[in-house]
Design a protein around this motif. Structure first.
Motif, PDB file in Angstrom:
ATOM      1  N   LEU A   1     -39.271 -87.026-122.880  1.00  0.00           N
ATOM      2  CA  LEU A   1     -39.014 -86.793-124.310  1.00  0.00           C
ATOM      3  C   LEU A   1     -38.862 -88.105-125.081  1.00  0.00           C
ATOM      4  O   LEU A   1     -39.118 -88.164-126.288  1.00  0.00           O
ATOM      5  N   SER A   2     -38.484 -89.170-124.365  1.00  0.00           N
ATOM      6  CA  SER A   2     -38.285 -90.454-125.029  1.00  0.00           C
ATOM      7  C   SER A   2     -39.578 -91.251-125.163  1.00  0.00           C
ATOM      8  O   SER A   2     -39.574 -92.357-125.692  1.00  0.00           O
ATOM      9  N   GLY A   3     -40.676 -90.668-124.668  1.00  0.00           N
ATOM     10  CA  GLY A   3     -41.962 -91.339-124.812  1.00  0.00           C
ATOM     11  C   GLY A   3     -42.669 -91.538-123.482  1.00  0.00           C
ATOM     12  O   GLY A   3     -42.148 -91.193-122.426  1.00  0.00           O
ATOM     13  N   SER A   4     -43.859 -92.100-123.559  1.00  0.00           N
ATOM     14  CA  SER A   4     -44.659 -92.358-122.359  1.00  0.00           C
ATOM     15  C   SER A   4     -44.833 -93.858-122.174  1.00  0.00           C
ATOM     16  O   SER A   4     -44.993 -94.591-123.150  1.00  0.00           O
ATOM     17  N   ARG A   5     -44.807 -94.283-120.910  1.00  0.00           N
ATOM     18  CA  ARG A   5     -44.918 -95.717-120.673  1.00  0.00           C
ATOM     19  C   ARG A   5     -45.281 -95.987-119.226  1.00  0.00           C
ATOM     20  O   ARG A   5     -45.007 -95.178-118.340  1.00  0.00           O
ATOM     21  N   VAL A   6     -45.838 -97.166-119.028  1.00  0.00           N
ATOM     22  CA  VAL A   6     -46.061 -97.680-117.687  1.00  0.00           C
ATOM     23  C   VAL A   6     -44.717 -98.184-117.158  1.00  0.00           C
ATOM     24  O   VAL A   6     -43.962 -98.820-117.899  1.00  0.00           O
ATOM     25  N   VAL A   7     -44.422 -97.883-115.907  1.00  0.00           N
ATOM     26  CA  VAL A   7     -43.156 -98.322-115.323  1.00  0.00           C
ATOM     27  C   VAL A   7     -43.392 -99.049-114.006  1.00  0.00           C
ATOM     28  O   VAL A   7     -44.300 -98.704-113.242  1.00  0.00           O
ATOM     29  N   PHE A   8     -42.558-100.035-113.747  1.00  0.00           N
ATOM     30  CA  PHE A   8     -42.605-100.809-112.517  1.00  0.00           C
ATOM     31  C   PHE A   8     -41.292-100.650-111.759  1.00  0.00           C
ATOM     32  O   PHE A   8     -40.236-100.425-112.363  1.00  0.00           O
ATOM     33  N   GLY A   9     -41.359-100.794-110.451  1.00  0.00           N
ATOM     34  CA  GLY A   9     -40.152-100.933-109.668  1.00  0.00           C
ATOM     35  C   GLY A   9     -39.565-102.319-109.866  1.00  0.00           C
ATOM     36  O   GLY A   9     -40.226-103.216-110.412  1.00  0.00           O
ATOM     37  N   GLY A  10     -38.330-102.502-109.419  1.00  0.00           N
ATOM     38  CA  GLY A  10     -37.663-103.782-109.599  1.00  0.00           C
ATOM     39  C   GLY A  10     -38.182-104.892-108.698  1.00  0.00           C
ATOM     40  O   GLY A  10     -37.829-106.060-108.887  1.00  0.00           O
ATOM     41  N   GLY A  11     -39.008-104.526-107.736  1.00  0.00           N
ATOM     42  CA  GLY A  11     -39.577-105.529-106.834  1.00  0.00           C
ATOM     43  C   GLY A  11     -38.803-105.646-105.535  1.00  0.00           C
ATOM     44  O   GLY A  11     -37.573-105.456-105.497  1.00  0.00           O
ATOM     45  N   THR A  12     -39.521-105.944-104.466  1.00  0.00           N
ATOM     46  CA  THR A  12     -38.922-106.142-103.141  1.00  0.00           C
ATOM     47  C   THR A  12     -39.419-107.460-102.573  1.00  0.00           C
ATOM     48  O   THR A  12     -40.625-107.698-102.511  1.00  0.00           O
ATOM     49  N   LYS A  13     -38.478-108.308-102.182  1.00  0.00           N
ATOM     50  CA  LYS A  13     -38.841-109.587-101.580  1.00  0.00           C
ATOM     51  C   LYS A  13     -38.972-109.409-100.077  1.00  0.00           C
ATOM     52  O   LYS A  13     -38.020-109.020 -99.394  1.00  0.00           O
ATOM     53  N   LEU A  14     -40.165-109.675 -99.571  1.00  0.00           N
ATOM     54  CA  LEU A  14     -40.421-109.597 -98.143  1.00  0.00           C
ATOM     55  C   LEU A  14     -40.283-110.977 -97.525  1.00  0.00           C
ATOM     56  O   LEU A  14     -40.965-111.920 -97.939  1.00  0.00           O
TER      57      LEU A  14
END
Lengths: 113, 118
Positions: free
Chosen positions: A97-110
């Motif tokens: 309801l707040s809109g549409s957007r591309v989203v990313f995870g916070g990232g994982t350091k390997l």
């Protein structure tokens, strides 16, 4: 706070298998939107690693694989190599309801031990 | 192959407007695809800013929509980002990238660091 949740870090010894999880919700992964994975080597731009949940672009070794189930996705790396040490990000699309957007995870350091 | 290259000022003052350009080679941007911007604050994760379709339609992150404009300069085969009312929180590496139909981004430009400081 990212819409997609990843562990901050994972580690493994050379030759081992590691997995990185990406957990979303009913407005993104659970809604059927595809998941993509990126590898970011130190000091460089992200590079597409897995697209549409489980597909590898040309040139990406088959040691890298992706899967998706329900509201989560996973990236698996087998036969770990020193050159795999990098940050990994999952990405999807979110529509609410707040809109549409591309989203990313916070990232994982390997870290390769 | 398709290559993207960002350019713009490395330092901008608070409250001012940031203008960045992404030059595309190896493909005519008016022929297809979406063309987008993503940023990464130092030591942090990725944030989608927005993208523009080859037809000219634009799509922005709702959290930035009031401050963002993305546009084409097809004569130069490049697209641009304008971000207004800058604060220190806008300090980041800004990447441009091509967006495919299923919303994956490939390839990416090398990125350009923008610092907001007086």
């Amino acid at each position: 706070q990212s819409v997609l949740t990843q562990p901050p870090s994972v580690s493994g010894a050379p030759g081992q298998r590691v997995t990185i999880s990406c957990t979303g919700g009913s407005s993104n992964i659970g809604a059927g939107y595809d998941v993509h994975w990126y590898q970011q080597l130190p000091g460089t731009a992200p590079k597409l690693l897995i697209y549409v949940n489980s597909n590898r672009p040309s040139g990406v070794p088959d040691r890298f694989s992706g899967s998706k189930s329900g509201t989560s996705a996973s990236l698996a790396i087998t036969g770990l190599q020193a050159e795999d040490e990098a940050d990994y990000y999952c990405q999807s699309y979110d529509s609410s309801l707040s809109g549409s957007r591309v989203v990313f995870g916070g990232g994982t350091k390997l870290t390769v031990l | 192959q398709v290559q993207l290259q960002e350019s713009g000022p490395g330092l901008v003052k608070p409250s001012e407007t940031l203008s960045l350009t992404c030059a595309v080679s190896g493909y005519s941007i008016s022929s297809g695809y979406y063309w987008g911007w993503i940023r990464q604050p130092p030591g942090k994760g990725l944030e989608w800013i927005g993208y523009i379709y080859h037809s000219g339609s634009t799509y922005y992150n709702p959290s930035l929509k009031s401050r963002v404009t993305i546009s084409f300069d097809t004569s130069k085969n490049q697209f641009s980002l304008k971000l207004t009312s800058l604060t220190a929180a806008d300090t980041a590496v800004y990447y441009c990238a091509r967006r495919w139909d299923l919303v994956q981004f490939d390839p990416w430009g090398q990125g350009t660091l923008v610092t907001v400081s007086s």
